[in-house]
Scaffold this motif. Sequence first.
Motif, PDB file in Angstrom:
ATOM      1  N   ARG A 197      14.693  -8.437  -4.488  1.00 46.31           N
ATOM      2  CA  ARG A 197      15.806  -9.121  -5.151  1.00 46.31           C
ATOM      3  C   ARG A 197      17.066  -9.122  -4.281  1.00 46.31           C
ATOM      4  NH1 ARG A 197      18.250  -6.699 -10.710  1.00 46.31           N
ATOM      5  NH2 ARG A 197      18.018  -4.820  -9.481  1.00 46.31           N
ATOM      6  N   GLY A 198      17.686 -10.264  -4.161  1.00 54.17           N
ATOM      7  CA  GLY A 198      18.951 -10.355  -3.445  1.00 54.17           C
ATOM      8  C   GLY A 198      18.812 -10.548  -1.937  1.00 54.17           C
ATOM      9  N   PRO A 205       0.871   4.976  11.824  1.00 52.18           N
ATOM     10  CA  PRO A 205       1.531   5.934  10.929  1.00 52.18           C
ATOM     11  C   PRO A 205       2.875   5.430  10.394  1.00 52.18           C
ATOM     12  CG  PRO A 205       0.695   7.036  12.889  1.00 52.18           C
ATOM     13  CD  PRO A 205       0.575   5.565  13.142  1.00 52.18           C
ATOM     14  N   ALA A 210       1.736   5.139   4.625  1.00 52.84           N
ATOM     15  CA  ALA A 210       2.300   6.378   4.082  1.00 52.84           C
ATOM     16  C   ALA A 210       1.109   7.225   3.647  1.00 52.84           C
ATOM     17  CB  ALA A 210       3.222   6.064   2.915  1.00 52.84           C
ATOM     18  N   VAL A 229      -0.344   7.960   0.190  1.00 55.05           N
ATOM     19  CA  VAL A 229       0.427   7.128  -0.753  1.00 55.05           C
ATOM     20  C   VAL A 229      -0.053   5.681  -0.716  1.00 55.05           C
ATOM     21  CG1 VAL A 229       2.741   6.346  -1.418  1.00 55.05           C
ATOM     22  CG2 VAL A 229       2.438   8.629  -0.445  1.00 55.05           C
ATOM     23  N   VAL A 266       1.299   0.331  -4.493  1.00 51.52           N
ATOM     24  CA  VAL A 266       2.425   0.951  -3.769  1.00 51.52           C
ATOM     25  C   VAL A 266       2.514   0.363  -2.363  1.00 51.52           C
ATOM     26  CG1 VAL A 266       3.405   3.113  -2.921  1.00 51.52           C
ATOM     27  CG2 VAL A 266       2.230   3.077  -5.102  1.00 51.52           C
ATOM     28  N   GLU A 304       4.250  -2.931  -2.340  1.00 50.40           N
ATOM     29  CA  GLU A 304       5.700  -2.763  -2.512  1.00 50.40           C
ATOM     30  C   GLU A 304       6.334  -2.225  -1.218  1.00 50.40           C
ATOM     31  OE1 GLU A 304       8.727  -3.833  -4.639  1.00 50.40           O
ATOM     32  OE2 GLU A 304       6.636  -4.160  -5.176  1.00 50.40           O
ATOM     33  N   HIS A 305       5.621  -1.330  -0.549  1.00 56.11           N
ATOM     34  CA  HIS A 305       6.086  -0.777   0.732  1.00 56.11           C
ATOM     35  C   HIS A 305       6.273  -1.919   1.747  1.00 56.11           C
ATOM     36  CE1 HIS A 305       6.631   2.076   3.898  1.00 56.11           C
ATOM     37  NE2 HIS A 305       5.427   1.979   4.425  1.00 56.11           N
ATOM     38  N   ASN A 337       9.729  -3.332   3.545  1.00 52.37           N
ATOM     39  CA  ASN A 337       9.919  -2.957   4.954  1.00 52.37           C
ATOM     40  C   ASN A 337       9.312  -3.880   5.999  1.00 52.37           C
ATOM     41  OD1 ASN A 337      11.248  -0.265   4.581  1.00 52.37           O
ATOM     42  ND2 ASN A 337       9.377   0.107   3.440  1.00 52.37           N
TER      43      ASN A 337
END
Lengths: 400, 230
Positions: free
Chosen positions: A13-14, A332, A336, A339, A370, A373-374, A378
Amino acid sequence: MIKIDDYREVAPRGTVDLLLRLADRVRGRRFLHISATRFGGGAAEVLQRLMLLMSELGLDAGWEIIGGDTEFYATAKAITAALQGEERVVTEEMLEHYLERNRASGGKLPLEADLVLVHDPAPASLVADRPAGGTWVWRCHLDLSAPERRIWNFFRRYAARYDAAVFSHPGFVPHLPIPQFIVHPSVDPLSDKNRELSRREIRTILDGLGVPLDKPVLLQVGAVDRSRDPVGVVNAYRIVKKHHDVRLVLAGGGGDGPESGEVLAELREAAARDPDIVALELPPDAQLQINALQRAATIVLQKSVRDGFAIGVAEAMWKGKPVIGGAVGGLPAQIADGVTGYTVRSAEGAAFWVRHLLNNPELIARMGGVGREHVRRNFLITRHLSDYLALLAHLTAKPA
Amino acid sequence: MAAAPPFRFMGCIELLENLGVRAQDERELVEFLRQVPVGSVFHHTCGYFLRHRIFVGPYANDFATWTAVHLGDRVLGERLAVVDPFDFADLEQLREELISIVSDHLGRLRAPPRVDGGEPFHFIQSHVVEIPTGLEARTLAEFRDRLAEVEASAIYYHTVLARARLGRGAGDFAGWLRGSLGREDLAAAVERADPYLSSLERVRSRLLDLLDAALDAGAAAEGRAPAAPA
């Protein structure tokens, strides 16, 4: 034609509004990219889209391609391999020809700009004849942590004449007496390689490739060479196969290394003995096929023993897949551990975590979510664009 | 009397610069911690909030994560992890605390562990590029609505960066609520909202809760129904 506003649907967002504001800050400054080719390779693909987005943002951005003959490109390729630590025969005559061709290109190209970003080794010696004014930055997409000494001694003289360098990962940076910035590569979520596909599209593409969807798929995408350890992946699959009825798909073209044909032969032999091993030789432009394979996969592997940034990891995570990758290069930085996937150091490690995930399928969905979303935060192209514009703002700041 | 200045929301991007020094063990970590620019200390502690908007490592600062994961020294990892960068008046004091913890820990070890198959610690510093968002607020209600929509880097800029790197100890939000709106009580509550061990979106939610409560209380005092968020 894809527009910057289309990224509002996929970027955090943004983000697009921030990009528009950042573009306001740097408008009026010329940003020139120089590379050896406009096509081929992930970096060129992403740069094509970045150029379109910069143009849409109203920025004065250009992209020039150096010229060269067959000998020039062969030398540039050998220099590139040597800078990544491979032994190559590069004679003094070849190096002189490389310099001479770049001098000729420099004489023809319009090189005036506030920020000039020169991509990779092929055009790098242009800096020797840089015009007065402007900030020159070498954008290196390679891992230069262990270069071949003689070629690095030659090349370093030119790299050090830049005002700064940009690398993809801190671990890829050699000793250089200039500021070094870090910009990670990125995934374009709207490209054919990463855009959403319907189930029917995926099924149709996989039918075309001869990959049935009747059992869980373990997938590794990448060049067939020792550095990506596809034979290790087959060994990991065999351990898993004792407990889980899975299919292994190895997709990619032949690598550059001399041992590539040997590895390919080993894989073909493995595939001939086991119908659940599928070795696909894909052309470099098989974007939709890779997209469909990644989306159809249950778990994605990238069991490299040596690698660059390997942005394919982020591409798989963008499709919601947990990734099990070698603990080398840029992996790496993307995975994560525990995760969004696992980093491993052996075929046994890869087999262990594949079994762990197959035995705990809820983890596959959770890690996949996850991971996506990561990547959104990024590794999307919008972050890449903002990094480049931040570089432009920072390095060409006008005194107040 | 002149009208109070509006609050202008500022977003930001951090450009990462590799400093070319990398630690292979805890001795080198503490040695380089003494030498690097203070911006690097900021990057590896407070900078975590902008880079990792989801929690991707065991600890919320890079020094702790590296010692625990790559050196396998969980004790030092835990001791570094608990250091709250917002407890210090400035980054030099934070640096001293980190050096003191690692030095003390080294004094208790016979042989400090080295990176073995893991990543060395690469010292990075960040350069902040400020980006005006164009959003501004003159009233508490406007401030609440702009805060709800602004890009997350603005939360980072006004809470983390302002406090830890720009020398605005209370943070910009609390500073404006106090200085321009005269809302001391609310400013104090906003100042106490702890950004450590959290995420920018969590900080945003917490601040919105505080602002909503203040707006509701104001409406109740005036006998109005609480306003629905825009």
